[in-house]
Write an enzyme that holds these catalytic residues in place. Sequence first.
Site, PDB file in Angstrom:
ATOM      1  N   ASP A  91      -8.982  -2.605  -3.333  1.00  0.00           N
ATOM      2  CA  ASP A  91      -9.451  -2.173  -2.018  1.00  0.00           C
ATOM      3  C   ASP A  91     -10.955  -1.931  -2.132  1.00  0.00           C
ATOM      4  O   ASP A  91     -11.382  -1.007  -2.815  1.00  0.00           O
ATOM      5  CB  ASP A  91      -8.779  -0.867  -1.581  1.00  0.00           C
ATOM      6  CG  ASP A  91      -7.342  -1.041  -1.131  1.00  0.00           C
ATOM      7  OD1 ASP A  91      -6.754  -2.106  -1.389  1.00  0.00           O
ATOM      8  OD2 ASP A  91      -6.803  -0.097  -0.523  1.00  0.00           O
ATOM      9  N   LYS A 153      -8.874  -3.741   6.405  1.00  0.00           N
ATOM     10  CA  LYS A 153      -8.324  -2.389   6.392  1.00  0.00           C
ATOM     11  C   LYS A 153      -9.249  -1.461   7.172  1.00  0.00           C
ATOM     12  O   LYS A 153     -10.466  -1.553   7.072  1.00  0.00           O
ATOM     13  CB  LYS A 153      -8.180  -1.939   4.932  1.00  0.00           C
ATOM     14  CG  LYS A 153      -7.448  -0.645   4.722  1.00  0.00           C
ATOM     15  CD  LYS A 153      -7.169  -0.431   3.233  1.00  0.00           C
ATOM     16  CE  LYS A 153      -6.552   0.926   2.980  1.00  0.00           C
ATOM     17  NZ  LYS A 153      -6.211   1.124   1.568  1.00  0.00           N
ATOM     18  N   LYS A 182      -4.302  -3.722   7.613  1.00  0.00           N
ATOM     19  CA  LYS A 182      -3.838  -2.476   6.992  1.00  0.00           C
ATOM     20  C   LYS A 182      -4.448  -1.304   7.751  1.00  0.00           C
ATOM     21  O   LYS A 182      -5.662  -1.164   7.840  1.00  0.00           O
ATOM     22  CB  LYS A 182      -4.277  -2.445   5.521  1.00  0.00           C
ATOM     23  CG  LYS A 182      -3.564  -1.429   4.690  1.00  0.00           C
ATOM     24  CD  LYS A 182      -2.257  -2.011   4.203  1.00  0.00           C
ATOM     25  CE  LYS A 182      -1.563  -1.086   3.242  1.00  0.00           C
ATOM     26  NZ  LYS A 182      -0.309  -1.605   2.785  1.00  0.00           N
TER      27      LYS A 182
END
Length: 192
Positions: A91, A153, A182
Site C-alpha cells: 500500500d 484506495k 479499496k
Amino acid sequence: MDITKILSTVDHTLLSQSATWDEIKAICDDGIKYGCASVCIPPSYVKKASEYTDGKIKICTVIGFPNGYNTTKVKCFEATDAVENGADEIDMVINIGMLKDKKYEELFTEISEIKKACKGKLLKVIIETCLLTEEEKKAMCRIVSESGADFIKTSTGFSTGGATREDIKLFSENVDSRLKIKAAGGNGDVNA
C-alpha cells in the site's frame, strides 16, 4: 451480504506507531481465524509475520506512509525490501504535494516505478481523498488506472478523514474497469 464474504475483502490492519510483536501476532491470528484478505502491518514486522503465518494469510505493508512525500527512489527501495521480506501486497501513499502542483506525469511515473519494484505483487495506491478536490480525485483515478497498479484506495486512516460514499461513487465512475477500489479509514461512514 454474508459476513464471511465481507471479511474476505478486509485488510485487518495495525499500523500504530506503538505496535508490538505480540499485537501483530494477534492480528495475524485473527486474520487467519476470520478469513481476512490480508493483514496490513508496519514494514519492520513483515519478515517475522510472513514466517509466522507461513502462507496462511497474505501479508500487506505500507510504503511512503502516511505522508507520501518520500522520493520515488526511497519508495521503490521500500517496496523491494518489503517484497523480499515476504510482503504479498504493498500500500503506497502518493505524493500529495506533487498532485497539488499538477505534476501528473511525475505521479504516473512514480506509481509505475513502484509497481515494477513490487515484482508482480499487488499494489494499492492510497490517494488520501480527504485532502483532495474533486478534480484532483478524478485526475488520480485516471493516473492510477493507467499506471498498472491493482487498486486505488481512499485513505491512510492517519489524516483528517476516511472513505465516504461520495468518494466510492466518484471512483466507480472514473476508474478503469480493471482497477479495484479499496475504501479505508472511516468505513462506518460509507455503511451508514
